[in-house]
Design a protein around this motif. Sequence first.
Motif, PDB file in Angstrom:
ATOM      1  N   SER B  44     -31.347  24.431 -73.065  1.00  0.00           N
ATOM      2  CA  SER B  44     -31.711  24.678 -71.659  1.00  0.00           C
ATOM      3  C   SER B  44     -31.390  26.108 -71.279  1.00  0.00           C
ATOM      4  O   SER B  44     -32.164  26.754 -70.561  1.00  0.00           O
ATOM      5  CB  SER B  44     -30.953  23.732 -70.738  1.00  0.00           C
ATOM      6  OG  SER B  44     -31.273  22.418 -71.032  1.00  0.00           O
ATOM      7  N   ASP B 159     -38.296  21.357 -69.525  1.00  0.00           N
ATOM      8  CA  ASP B 159     -36.921  21.017 -69.906  1.00  0.00           C
ATOM      9  C   ASP B 159     -36.770  19.495 -69.892  1.00  0.00           C
ATOM     10  O   ASP B 159     -36.590  18.894 -68.840  1.00  0.00           O
ATOM     11  CB  ASP B 159     -35.912  21.667 -68.959  1.00  0.00           C
ATOM     12  CG  ASP B 159     -34.500  21.597 -69.529  1.00  0.00           C
ATOM     13  OD1 ASP B 159     -34.309  20.929 -70.572  1.00  0.00           O
ATOM     14  OD2 ASP B 159     -33.593  22.204 -68.937  1.00  0.00           O
ATOM     15  N   GLU B 160     -36.842  18.893 -71.037  1.00  0.00           N
ATOM     16  CA  GLU B 160     -36.723  17.441 -71.202  1.00  0.00           C
ATOM     17  C   GLU B 160     -37.494  16.676 -70.126  1.00  0.00           C
ATOM     18  O   GLU B 160     -36.926  15.860 -69.406  1.00  0.00           O
ATOM     19  CB  GLU B 160     -35.250  17.022 -71.160  1.00  0.00           C
ATOM     20  CG  GLU B 160     -34.399  17.864 -72.078  1.00  0.00           C
ATOM     21  CD  GLU B 160     -33.151  17.160 -72.563  1.00  0.00           C
ATOM     22  OE1 GLU B 160     -33.097  15.927 -72.464  1.00  0.00           O
ATOM     23  OE2 GLU B 160     -32.257  17.847 -73.052  1.00  0.00           O
TER      24      GLU B 160
END
Lengths: 282, 355
Positions: B44, B159-160
């Motif tokens: 991240s 991000d995820e």
Amino acid sequence: MIGQSPLRTFIAHAVLILGILIVAFPIYYTFVASTHTLQTILRPPLPLLPGGQLWNNYGEALFGGIGRIGGVSVGTLLLNTTIMALGVAAGKIFISILSAYAIVFFRFPLRMTFFWLIFITLMLPVEVRILPTYKVMVDLGMIDTYAGLIIPLIASATATLLFRQFFMTIPGELVEAARVDGAGPWRFFFDILLPLSRTNIAALFVILFIYGWTQYLWPLLVTNSNDMNTIVIALRKMVSFADADTEWHLVMVTAMLAIVPPILVVVLMQRWFVRGLVESEK
Amino acid sequence: MATVDLKEVKKVYPSGVEAVKGVSIAIPDKELCVLVGPSGCGKSTLLRMIAGLETISAGTVAIDGKVVNAIGPTERDIAMVFQNYALYPHMKVYDNMAYGLRNRGTPKDEIDSRVRSTAKVLELSALLDRRPRELSGGQRQRVAMGRAIVRNPKVFLFDEPLSNLDAKLRGQMRVEIKNLQRALGVTSVYVTHDQLEAMTLADILVVMNAGLVEQTGAPLDIYEKPASIFVASFIGAPPMNLLALTGSSSGPILADGTAIGFAPPETPAVTLGFRPEDADVTFNAEALPGALVLPATVEAVEPVGAESFLHCAAAGSRIIVRVSGRATAKPGDQLRVVAKAEKLHWFDQAGKRVD
Ligand SMILES: Nc1ncnc2c1ncn2[C@@H]1O[C@H](COP(=O)(O)OP(=O)(O)OP(=O)(O)O)[C@@H](O)[C@H]1O
Ligand SMILES: [Mg+2]
């Protein structure tokens, strides 16, 4: 519900009704007194039912003027107090939302120092710093002005802390999404932070309006002329030590009128609280 | 449209944590790069540095050949999809999607046509007047995607984005994201810790560990030739079986003394590995030249449907063997695990691959 049997329901209601009577009776009695002539009030016992002087008394107070406070009408008093309470509430919210915004969302030198400075002022209520404040107001020529009534009261550590707590619950991702979407600090404040704070602002507004409405010590000091008085101060001035000197019917009218605006504010803003409570933002 | 180049990028947080320790990745135009790695490895952080949400401590990030270290997220012309979607709670779906365009001063009618056409692609047309709280998780995810797509940015950053969805929806959205990305041809960086997502989505797969890149390459290349023990055990489910080797006068043998049975690679190796699907089991005792043969005891059988996993105790460790269909072995059975020599992976003292 806790109590399901009829007896329990009956007891619960009885207790509630009793409570309401205890709270409501003095207000009712004030209202009754405000509809009688001075003579009726001064000759006990006061009747339990409203008299016929409603229009006379309210008309006289609102538009005629009251002798003991220099012939100023309750209309003027209501206007003064409304301006002051609105000014205090709006000013406090304005100042505190901006300072909380700075403290939570910006990194600047001495940020925490400023935060603690604001926090410490919680320990200095108006009464403690009243003399220096009064002196400043005199020097600035702000005695008997609305500005003088409002400005010294609008710094608010409590509201700043409340907004800070709320801002800190706003997820970092939301702030970053706005940055990626091209929202600068002002856009972010107006487009995102302010709308999200609506319910907080509404709640604070009610509390602060009532705070401003019921101020006593500061308006007492900073207003000398009768037509700048707030309703609370005027009410005090109307009451003389000698019963015969006091126009009790007008005092009762003024007292009744003094509680109307705060009640209106609560009732009108209630919608917002309920909304804020039921639809929690995700 | 755009390339993304990272050169020796580092991040040291003010607290002193060195989250990214020098990462270089070159992402060609229109490709989807997946950053995968265990929690806390700096994925991240790296993504946020590309986005401009985090300052870059050292190294350079270049988008389209232009170094963007010093400019903010808006000017980098990137769009990001966040893990928790980060939709504006008080705005309708329409306004959520239009907000970025409005801030850029796009004319009203163009905003309208772009929002509506994007909504159509994502099947959000019927939801434009709803607020985020009136949407399901999957719908919110789509809105977050829509908000990124509608801006038509140079780079997408994810991000995820699927980690809050249930398994089935995750599978669907995975395919959808891949198709959209390919159709739009927007260079993308995608962070995940799910190796299945990583394998299926990536054009370029970057496996990260503790702030460093372990291996970069096409997903199947990485699967077939993991560069280190870390990659070998991270990519693939169930993970690769790893056995320790010790030296002996006749060359390396397994830790429990089992001979290997054929010539190991010339460079000394201390670990040997094979994937569960590259091994088989046999109850027979015939000689099998050119294969690693391990006497084993079945400890557990996991039938998954199309395949079964046998958990066995062999050579002093636990190994997993994948057999297709229903397994004939039962717990407690004695059998032999067989892995062909050419399917073995060898790693040296430092955990690096040896061929
Ligand atoms: N704001 C911060 N300040 C200090 N350290 C941080 C900060 N953000 C992250 N870190 C640290 O940097 C390292 C990398 O964090 P990062 O969020 O990039 O991990 P990640 O690979 O995305 O993990 P996950 O898969 O759990 O999301 C972690 O050790 C984390 O504790
Ligand atoms: Mg992360």
